[in-house]
Scaffold this active site. Structure first.
Site, PDB file in Angstrom:
ATOM      1  N   GLU A  79      40.276  37.480  38.829  1.00  0.00           N
ATOM      2  CA  GLU A  79      40.373  38.609  39.749  1.00  0.00           C
ATOM      3  C   GLU A  79      41.636  38.494  40.607  1.00  0.00           C
ATOM      4  O   GLU A  79      41.903  37.445  41.190  1.00  0.00           O
ATOM      5  CB  GLU A  79      39.140  38.671  40.662  1.00  0.00           C
ATOM      6  CG  GLU A  79      37.832  38.920  39.914  1.00  0.00           C
ATOM      7  CD  GLU A  79      37.738  40.314  39.290  1.00  0.00           C
ATOM      8  OE1 GLU A  79      38.549  41.189  39.676  1.00  0.00           O
ATOM      9  OE2 GLU A  79      36.860  40.514  38.427  1.00  0.00           O
ATOM     10  N   ARG A  89      25.080  48.617  44.108  1.00  0.00           N
ATOM     11  CA  ARG A  89      24.327  49.573  43.277  1.00  0.00           C
ATOM     12  C   ARG A  89      22.891  49.098  43.100  1.00  0.00           C
ATOM     13  O   ARG A  89      21.987  49.875  42.864  1.00  0.00           O
ATOM     14  CB  ARG A  89      24.968  49.683  41.889  1.00  0.00           C
ATOM     15  CG  ARG A  89      26.004  50.754  41.732  1.00  0.00           C
ATOM     16  CD  ARG A  89      26.500  50.828  40.297  1.00  0.00           C
ATOM     17  NE  ARG A  89      27.009  49.546  39.809  1.00  0.00           N
ATOM     18  CZ  ARG A  89      26.361  48.735  38.978  1.00  0.00           C
ATOM     19  NH1 ARG A  89      25.182  49.056  38.510  1.00  0.00           N
ATOM     20  NH2 ARG A  89      26.898  47.588  38.606  1.00  0.00           N
ATOM     21  N   CYS A 142      29.838  39.081  44.130  1.00  0.00           N
ATOM     22  CA  CYS A 142      31.022  38.333  43.668  1.00  0.00           C
ATOM     23  C   CYS A 142      32.227  38.630  44.554  1.00  0.00           C
ATOM     24  O   CYS A 142      32.935  37.717  44.994  1.00  0.00           O
ATOM     25  CB  CYS A 142      31.338  38.662  42.212  1.00  0.00           C
ATOM     26  SG  CYS A 142      30.118  37.969  41.085  1.00  0.00           S
ATOM     27  N   HIS A 164      35.612  36.417  36.597  1.00  0.00           N
ATOM     28  CA  HIS A 164      34.421  37.049  36.013  1.00  0.00           C
ATOM     29  C   HIS A 164      34.354  36.733  34.520  1.00  0.00           C
ATOM     30  O   HIS A 164      35.384  36.706  33.844  1.00  0.00           O
ATOM     31  CB  HIS A 164      34.469  38.569  36.202  1.00  0.00           C
ATOM     32  CG  HIS A 164      33.720  39.050  37.407  1.00  0.00           C
ATOM     33  ND1 HIS A 164      34.300  39.768  38.423  1.00  0.00           N
ATOM     34  CD2 HIS A 164      32.404  38.910  37.756  1.00  0.00           C
ATOM     35  CE1 HIS A 164      33.386  40.055  39.341  1.00  0.00           C
ATOM     36  NE2 HIS A 164      32.228  39.545  38.965  1.00  0.00           N
TER      37      HIS A 164
HETATM   38  N1  PCA Z   1      27.885  38.674  39.271  1.00  0.00           N
HETATM   39  C1  PCA Z   1      27.682  39.585  40.380  1.00  0.00           C
HETATM   40  C2  PCA Z   1      27.076  38.740  41.472  1.00  0.00           C
HETATM   41  C3  PCA Z   1      26.608  37.490  40.810  1.00  0.00           C
HETATM   42  C4  PCA Z   1      27.246  37.496  39.489  1.00  0.00           C
HETATM   43  O1  PCA Z   1      27.209  36.578  38.662  1.00  0.00           O
HETATM   44  C5  PCA Z   1      28.928  40.378  40.763  1.00  0.00           C
HETATM   45  O2  PCA Z   1      29.776  40.634  39.883  1.00  0.00           O
HETATM   46  O3  PCA Z   1      29.067  40.770  41.910  1.00  0.00           O
END
Ligand code: PCA
Length: 196
Positions: A79, A89, A142, A164
């Site tokens: 990111e 959501r 996240c 991610h």
């Molecule tokens: N993904 C979520 C929160 C925890 C995770 O593994 C997110 O993308 O915010």
């Protein structure tokens, strides 16, 4: 040795696994110049980030990397930016579902990640692993962790970032992309190898 604190999340949103923790827990205790400390954190606004900060206070890491699931993405995505917004959501694992509230009322709108995201993508691309830079970590837990880490580490020597990862094959319904666990582990290992 330099110290890396790397975290993965508990499952959320009705899933029984979270690929982020499944992969992080398989990382070796040493990668290149880094001693690796792995930590599972809850999928909770505020408390997830606080857990990372508490661990960092004890460990004094040089780098903090948080990893999370982004179901539907095809590749591993470092990111670029964290934004000062909570907008959910679905409820987090504590039933909290904030909409349009800042993470830090006095903080700036956004911070860029301070880990070398482009070098990470270059390393994964060279290894033939699906990956891309991402310009939005969303506004769920996240992003909450990414923004909070960048806000708290701002002005210090500690680097912070977020990666991610896609669903595991067993999570993905037909037509939804996924990545085998061993590829996610390999990708994260390359990302750590790309740190300075
Ligand atoms: N993904 C979520 C929160 C925890 C995770 O593994 C997110 O993308 O915010």
């Amino acid at each position: 040795m330099k110290k890396l604190l790397i975290t993965g999340f508990e499952p959320f949103g009705g899933e029984t696994v979270n690929p982020s923790w499944e992969a992080v827990r398989l990382l070796p205790k040493r990668i290149g110049a880094y001693e690796v400390t792995r930590l599972q954190i809850p999928t909770l606004f505020g408390k997830g980030a606080q857990r990372v900060l508490n661990a960092a206070e004890a460990l004094h890491p040089d780098v903090i990397l948080s990893v999370g699931q982004a179901g539907g993405r095809r590749g591993v995505t470092p990111e670029v930016v964290g934004i000062n917004l909570r907008e959910a959501r679905i409820p987090d694992n504590g039933g909290f579902q904030p909409v349009n509230v800042p993470i830090a009322p006095d903080g700036p709108a956004a911070y860029f990640a301070t880990v070398p995201v482009r070098a990470m993508v270059d390393a994964m691309t060279a290894a033939g692993l699906p990956c891309a830079l991402s310009y939005s970590a969303g506004a769920f837990v996240c992003n909450d962790v990414l923004y909070t880490l960048l806000h708290r580490c701002h002005g210090t020597a500690v680097q912070a970032g977020f990666i991610h990862v896609p669903f595991l094959p067993e999570q993905a319904r037909e037509g939804v992309p996924s990545m085998p666990l061993e590829d996610i582990v390999r990708a994260l290992t390359l990302c750590v190898g790309a740190l300075g």
